[in-house]
Design an enzyme around this catalytic site. Sequence first.
Site, PDB file in Angstrom:
ATOM      1  N   GLY A  44       0.983  -0.889   0.160  1.00 37.69           N
ATOM      2  CA  GLY A  44       0.224  -0.282   0.152  1.00 37.69           C
ATOM      3  C   GLY A  44       0.471   1.592   0.007  1.00 37.69           C
ATOM      4  O   GLY A  44       0.404   2.786  -0.003  1.00 37.69           O
ATOM      5  N   HIS A  45       1.760   1.032  -0.030  1.00 35.74           N
ATOM      6  CA  HIS A  45       3.484   2.397  -0.457  1.00 35.74           C
ATOM      7  C   HIS A  45       3.695   2.644  -1.599  1.00 35.74           C
ATOM      8  O   HIS A  45       5.061   2.331  -1.717  1.00 35.74           O
ATOM      9  CB  HIS A  45       3.906   1.861   1.068  1.00 35.74           C
ATOM     10  CG  HIS A  45       4.764   3.177   1.934  1.00 35.74           C
ATOM     11  ND1 HIS A  45       5.943   4.204   1.000  1.00 35.74           N
ATOM     12  CD2 HIS A  45       3.720   4.010   2.292  1.00 35.74           C
ATOM     13  CE1 HIS A  45       6.369   4.295   1.434  1.00 35.74           C
ATOM     14  NE2 HIS A  45       5.298   5.299   2.575  1.00 35.74           N
ATOM     15  N   TYR A  46       2.772   2.567  -2.588  1.00 31.77           N
ATOM     16  CA  TYR A  46       1.810   3.500  -2.973  1.00 31.77           C
ATOM     17  C   TYR A  46       1.879   2.334  -4.340  1.00 31.77           C
ATOM     18  O   TYR A  46       2.494   2.543  -4.795  1.00 31.77           O
ATOM     19  CB  TYR A  46       1.914   4.858  -2.952  1.00 31.77           C
ATOM     20  CG  TYR A  46       3.150   5.541  -1.916  1.00 31.77           C
ATOM     21  CD1 TYR A  46       1.606   6.016  -0.758  1.00 31.77           C
ATOM     22  CD2 TYR A  46       4.085   6.317  -2.079  1.00 31.77           C
ATOM     23  CE1 TYR A  46       1.633   6.985  -0.293  1.00 31.77           C
ATOM     24  CE2 TYR A  46       4.369   6.772  -0.965  1.00 31.77           C
ATOM     25  CZ  TYR A  46       3.953   7.400   0.070  1.00 31.77           C
ATOM     26  OH  TYR A  46       4.523   7.439   1.286  1.00 31.77           O
TER      27      TYR A  46
END
Length: 139
Positions: A44-46
């Site tokens: 989730g990064h990114y």
Amino acid sequence: MNRDEIKQYLPHREPMLLVDEIELVDGIAHAKYNVRGDEFFLQGHYPGNPIVPGVIQCEIMAQSCSLLLKDELVGKTPLYAGINNVRFKQQVKPGDCFEVEAKLVDQRGHLYFCEAKGMVGGKMVIKGDLSFALIPNEA
């Protein structure tokens, strides 16, 4: 040392073992971690533009620093005591080989103080001062 040899000293295991190989030469750690792209911290990064979080870069350096004391690690856990003067210079992305150079600069009791820098392709991407304590494992 390769990952299997590193596991004899560090208590970290997948997915938090973040040193693929290390050489200890004249009191300096030369470590490598290959960023594959499927690591949990990239999910989730990114999305669409994965970047290794700064805190993970610090963790890679910390694990490398603690291996400077490999013989003292048996039966103990290295715990962060401080992170100071950290500067981020450029992004670390999937496919990068994150290389660490670290050295022990001081010790007071069970506290150890190190200087470390992370590089990709020979360019510094992060530098900082890290300290940690060696805490005996509970029986």
